[in-house]
Each structure stands twice: as C-alpha cells, then as structure tokens.
Design a protein around this motif. Sequence first.
Motif, PDB file in Angstrom:
ATOM      1  N   MET A   1       1.068  -1.472  -0.256  1.00 68.07           N
ATOM      2  CA  MET A   1       0.168  -0.037  -0.075  1.00 68.07           C
ATOM      3  C   MET A   1       0.899   1.696   0.224  1.00 68.07           C
ATOM      4  N   LYS A   2       0.333   2.228  -0.608  1.00 65.63           N
ATOM      5  CA  LYS A   2       1.657   3.837  -0.790  1.00 65.63           C
ATOM      6  C   LYS A   2       1.110   4.862  -0.155  1.00 65.63           C
ATOM      7  N   LEU A   3       1.905   5.105   0.239  1.00 66.01           N
ATOM      8  CA  LEU A   3       1.060   6.459   0.863  1.00 66.01           C
ATOM      9  C   LEU A   3       1.207   7.583   0.311  1.00 66.01           C
ATOM     10  N   THR A   4       0.601   8.620   0.552  1.00 66.74           N
ATOM     11  CA  THR A   4       0.607  10.070  -0.538  1.00 66.74           C
ATOM     12  C   THR A   4       1.420  10.869   0.371  1.00 66.74           C
ATOM     13  N   LYS A   5       2.018  11.706  -0.394  1.00 68.84           N
ATOM     14  CA  LYS A   5       2.996  12.748   0.022  1.00 68.84           C
ATOM     15  C   LYS A   5       2.010  13.490   0.683  1.00 68.84           C
ATOM     16  N   THR A   6       0.658  13.741   0.913  1.00 72.33           N
ATOM     17  CA  THR A   6       0.058  14.565   1.795  1.00 72.33           C
ATOM     18  C   THR A   6      -0.639  13.995   2.523  1.00 72.33           C
ATOM     19  N   PHE A   7      -0.218  12.893   2.921  1.00 73.25           N
ATOM     20  CA  PHE A   7      -0.452  11.680   4.528  1.00 73.25           C
ATOM     21  C   PHE A   7       0.966  11.902   4.346  1.00 73.25           C
ATOM     22  N   GLY A  70     -12.116  18.932  10.331  1.00 70.41           N
ATOM     23  CA  GLY A  70     -12.543  19.322   9.287  1.00 70.41           C
ATOM     24  C   GLY A  70     -11.926  19.467   7.787  1.00 70.41           C
ATOM     25  N   LEU A  71     -11.779  19.736   7.752  1.00 72.83           N
ATOM     26  CA  LEU A  71     -10.245  19.926   6.220  1.00 72.83           C
ATOM     27  C   LEU A  71      -9.460  18.855   5.996  1.00 72.83           C
ATOM     28  N   GLU A  72      -9.316  18.162   7.006  1.00 71.04           N
ATOM     29  CA  GLU A  72      -8.743  17.100   6.470  1.00 71.04           C
ATOM     30  C   GLU A  72      -9.370  15.676   6.606  1.00 71.04           C
ATOM     31  N   LEU A  73     -10.594  15.152   7.261  1.00 70.47           N
ATOM     32  CA  LEU A  73     -11.613  14.407   7.307  1.00 70.47           C
ATOM     33  C   LEU A  73     -12.203  14.560   5.703  1.00 70.47           C
ATOM     34  N   GLU A  74     -12.506  16.425   4.951  1.00 69.89           N
ATOM     35  CA  GLU A  74     -12.905  16.438   4.055  1.00 69.89           C
ATOM     36  C   GLU A  74     -12.196  16.387   2.817  1.00 69.89           C
ATOM     37  N   ARG A  75     -10.429  16.104   3.390  1.00 73.72           N
ATOM     38  CA  ARG A  75      -9.337  15.561   1.832  1.00 73.72           C
ATOM     39  C   ARG A  75      -9.659  14.087   1.713  1.00 73.72           C
ATOM     40  N   GLU A  76      -9.782  13.597   3.240  1.00 74.26           N
ATOM     41  CA  GLU A  76      -9.839  11.818   2.886  1.00 74.26           C
ATOM     42  C   GLU A  76     -11.050  11.305   1.776  1.00 74.26           C
ATOM     43  N   ILE A  77     -12.387  12.213   2.032  1.00 76.30           N
ATOM     44  CA  ILE A  77     -13.801  11.609   2.093  1.00 76.30           C
ATOM     45  C   ILE A  77     -13.358  11.524  -0.271  1.00 76.30           C
ATOM     46  N   TYR A  78     -12.351  12.672   0.051  1.00 75.20           N
ATOM     47  CA  TYR A  78     -12.141  12.799  -2.069  1.00 75.20           C
ATOM     48  C   TYR A  78     -11.241  12.560  -2.402  1.00 75.20           C
ATOM     49  N   HIS A  79     -10.464  12.520  -1.618  1.00 76.75           N
ATOM     50  CA  HIS A  79      -8.421  11.678  -2.099  1.00 76.75           C
ATOM     51  C   HIS A  79      -7.941  10.588  -1.267  1.00 76.75           C
ATOM     52  N   GLY A  80      -8.164  10.581   0.263  1.00 79.10           N
ATOM     53  CA  GLY A  80      -7.945   9.843   1.029  1.00 79.10           C
ATOM     54  C   GLY A  80      -8.271   8.433   0.978  1.00 79.10           C
ATOM     55  N   GLU A  81      -8.492   7.644   2.067  1.00 81.60           N
ATOM     56  CA  GLU A  81      -8.638   6.419   2.632  1.00 81.60           C
ATOM     57  C   GLU A  81     -10.028   6.429   2.572  1.00 81.60           C
ATOM     58  N   LEU A  82     -10.709   7.238   2.911  1.00 77.46           N
ATOM     59  CA  LEU A  82     -12.316   7.484   2.479  1.00 77.46           C
ATOM     60  C   LEU A  82     -13.099   7.372   1.258  1.00 77.46           C
ATOM     61  N   ALA A  83     -12.373   7.727   0.248  1.00 86.98           N
ATOM     62  CA  ALA A  83     -12.756   7.921  -0.844  1.00 86.98           C
ATOM     63  C   ALA A  83     -13.080   6.949  -1.551  1.00 86.98           C
ATOM     64  N   ASN A  84     -12.735   5.594  -1.303  1.00 92.50           N
ATOM     65  CA  ASN A  84     -13.106   4.174  -1.767  1.00 92.50           C
ATOM     66  C   ASN A  84     -14.015   3.654  -0.256  1.00 92.50           C
ATOM     67  N   ASP A 234     -10.501  21.264  -6.970  1.00 88.18           N
ATOM     68  CA  ASP A 234      -9.594  19.485  -7.502  1.00 88.18           C
ATOM     69  C   ASP A 234      -8.511  18.689  -6.600  1.00 88.18           C
ATOM     70  N   GLY A 235      -8.260  19.757  -5.006  1.00 87.77           N
ATOM     71  CA  GLY A 235      -7.796  19.608  -3.614  1.00 87.77           C
ATOM     72  C   GLY A 235      -5.929  19.347  -3.821  1.00 87.77           C
ATOM     73  N   GLY A 236      -5.815  20.093  -5.093  1.00 83.10           N
ATOM     74  CA  GLY A 236      -4.419  20.514  -5.679  1.00 83.10           C
ATOM     75  C   GLY A 236      -4.187  21.631  -4.575  1.00 83.10           C
ATOM     76  N   LYS A 237      -2.667  21.643  -5.119  1.00 89.50           N
ATOM     77  CA  LYS A 237      -1.703  22.885  -4.425  1.00 89.50           C
ATOM     78  C   LYS A 237      -2.092  24.397  -4.610  1.00 89.50           C
ATOM     79  N   ASN A 238      -2.915  24.845  -5.087  1.00 86.56           N
ATOM     80  CA  ASN A 238      -3.335  25.954  -5.328  1.00 86.56           C
ATOM     81  C   ASN A 238      -5.093  26.234  -5.353  1.00 86.56           C
ATOM     82  N   THR A 239      -5.698  25.132  -4.632  1.00 85.10           N
ATOM     83  CA  THR A 239      -6.813  25.636  -3.608  1.00 85.10           C
ATOM     84  C   THR A 239      -6.848  26.128  -2.901  1.00 85.10           C
ATOM     85  N   ALA A 240      -7.895  26.911  -2.384  1.00 87.89           N
ATOM     86  CA  ALA A 240      -8.259  27.340  -1.320  1.00 87.89           C
ATOM     87  C   ALA A 240      -8.206  26.526   0.422  1.00 87.89           C
ATOM     88  N   SER A 241      -8.239  25.221   0.007  1.00 92.79           N
ATOM     89  CA  SER A 241      -8.994  24.172   1.543  1.00 92.79           C
ATOM     90  C   SER A 241      -7.368  23.852   1.374  1.00 92.79           C
TER      91      SER A 241
END
Length: 387
Positions: A1-7, A70-84, A234-241
Amino acid sequence: MKLTKTFTAFFQSEKASGLLLLFVTVVSLLLANSLIQNEYIAFWNTEIGHHSITHWINDGLMTIFFLLIGLELEREIYHGELANIKNAILPIFGALGGMIVPAGIFLVLNYGTQTQNGAGIPMATDIAFAIGVLSLLGNRIPPSLKIFLTALAVIDDLGAILVIAIFYTQTIAFDNLLYAFIILAILFIFNRRKVHHLAPYLIGGVLMWYFMLNSGVHATITGVLLAFVIPFGDGGKNTASYKLQHFLHEPVAFIVLPLFAIANTCISINTDWYEGLSHENSIGIILGLVVGKPLGILLFSFLAVSLGISKLPRDLKWKNILGAGMLGGIGFTMSIFITLLAFKNDGEEVITYSKIAILIASFLSGTFGFLWLKFTFKAPIKSIKIK
C-alpha cells in the motif's frame, strides 16, 4: 500500500505533536504541584473579557483545531482512504465500535447517577498522541495500519463533534443560532459561485463563531462547518482548502494543542487523589478507554469483514487491529474537552478526578498498545513507497 505525500506530511506533523504533547503535559503537571503551584494555576484562571485564559483556549483556539480536522476529513473523503467506500468501511466500523462499546461500559456503571452525562468521555481518541506513540515503533509498522489508525481517529473525532453538538448543548438561543446558519448559507453560496479567496470565508467564520458562541451550541462546531464550505476544487496545491490545511498544520500541532494540554492539565494532585479512582465515573472512564476502545474497534472491524462489506488489508492480522485499538484508547485531548462540557455544572472536584482517570487510562492504553504492536511486528518494514 502506498502513502500519499499529503498523508505522510500529516502523519509526520501529528507524530511530532504527540511527542510535544507528552512533554508539555508532564511539565504542566510538575508545575501544578510545585512551589509555584498557586501562581501557576491562578495564571490559567486569569480572566480576560469575562472569561479565563483556559476558557478562551477551549472555546476559541480549539475551533481552529476542529477546522483542521474538518479540512482533513474532507480531503480523506474526496482523495484519501475514505474516498473508496470498500476501504472506508473498515475504519468507519472500527470507529463506531470504538465509540459505542466504551460509552456502553461507562453507562452500565453510571446510569442513573449524577455522572451519567460523562458517557461521551471514553468515546474519544487523541489523534496526535495515538500517532505519536505509533511513530515510536519506527518502520516496523506497515502503511496500512498507519492509514487505518489515522482514518479511524479522524472519524472518531467527527463522532465526538456530533456528540458535543447533540448531547452537550443545554440551552439554545435560536436567534444567534439562526444568524450563524445564515452566515453559513452565504459562505455556501460563495463556494457554489466559485469564490476562491480565503478572506471572505475566514471573516465569515469569525462572525459565525461569535454567534455560535452565544447560541448555546459549542462554538468549536463552527470549525467543522466552516471547513466544508471552503472550496476544495480538485484538491490541488492552489486550492483554498489545500492552502489553509497546510498553513494550519504546524500552528495547531505546535501551538493550539500544546496550549490546550498545558491549560487543562495544570491539576493539583492531592495526597488523597487515588480516592476518586474508586468512583463509578473514574472506573467507567478507565475501563471505557483501556478495555472498551480496543474491544469495540476489534469487534466492529471483524463484523464489517464478516459481513463481506470490507476486507482486512493483506499485510495486517486481527492482533494488529487489536493493537491499533489499544492506541485508540488514548483519549487525552478530546476526552478532557468533553469532560469540561459534561461536568461544567458539577464542580471542580469531579472534573479533576475525571482528568486524572483520563491521564491514567491514556498512559495505560499507550503503553499496552506500544508493547503489543512491538510484539506483533517484530521485523521492520523494508521500504515505504511515497507517491
């Protein structure tokens, strides 16, 4: 299993924060029981604007902590472990078990008593401390267990937030609550209109916090609500979140949480401190965190796999999940936070005894979890891929 840089960045910040929390807690306890005991405790009770410094930390600075959650939970839902959903089910079920079983144990002992309102105390997990202890085991811990424990702790915090909102709100000033939700609605419109500048959201967040503070609903809820109206894109580095989440990591890890720990562990421990441990409340807290947490996490995770709605990662065994569950019993920050809400009208004594029980339970959970995982993971993991 791979780890994202964000995680990986999140895990590293929580690791350092957990070690710092341990240090400042010990220092605070020593100062609170030293020759400068009276001056030290009096400082944290100093009133500024009709509220003590401790109160401003608990109701003000901790809102920033919940914003980050809240921001971390949102990221997990969209792009993290909770996305699947298949991957998310295991920590979701584990977190549910880790809340329901400890609360049940506490209520069995305290139902019908003055302290039954403390059922939410053993439901919480301290992310920073749990990950801090896990990090002490180095590279012998596989990425899948790190992800499981982190996702579980984030979901657990969301559960704690819901518990606070539902069960620890006594009287509601509906006019102020209405104003807070009007501001939330305006910020939601900004989000849908693709307003990406952070300024209007932060200004609106401060106003929403003020009205929430005066509504009777705990003001820290503002942090989570605000997180979900800040544009994620899109969760990228330029987004407000993304920008806000990464800006808040270090201030929360190295300022907000340590200040909370210091202010809330300046406990004067009397020679008869152990007498409070025989009370149903203290027993419920200790058993809930030390026994209920690992038992609930293990049983509900096993249930999810048995029902076929999730699967156990290939590099993990059930004894590893049990070890993660033991670390889930480190309540500390969130447990103390809920204690202050649950017993705010019951006097300082019950709060102090509850804090002592939380400290003991968290120490035992951390020690048992560390030793158990060290025993079950004898060989270091050779490499961890980061994408």
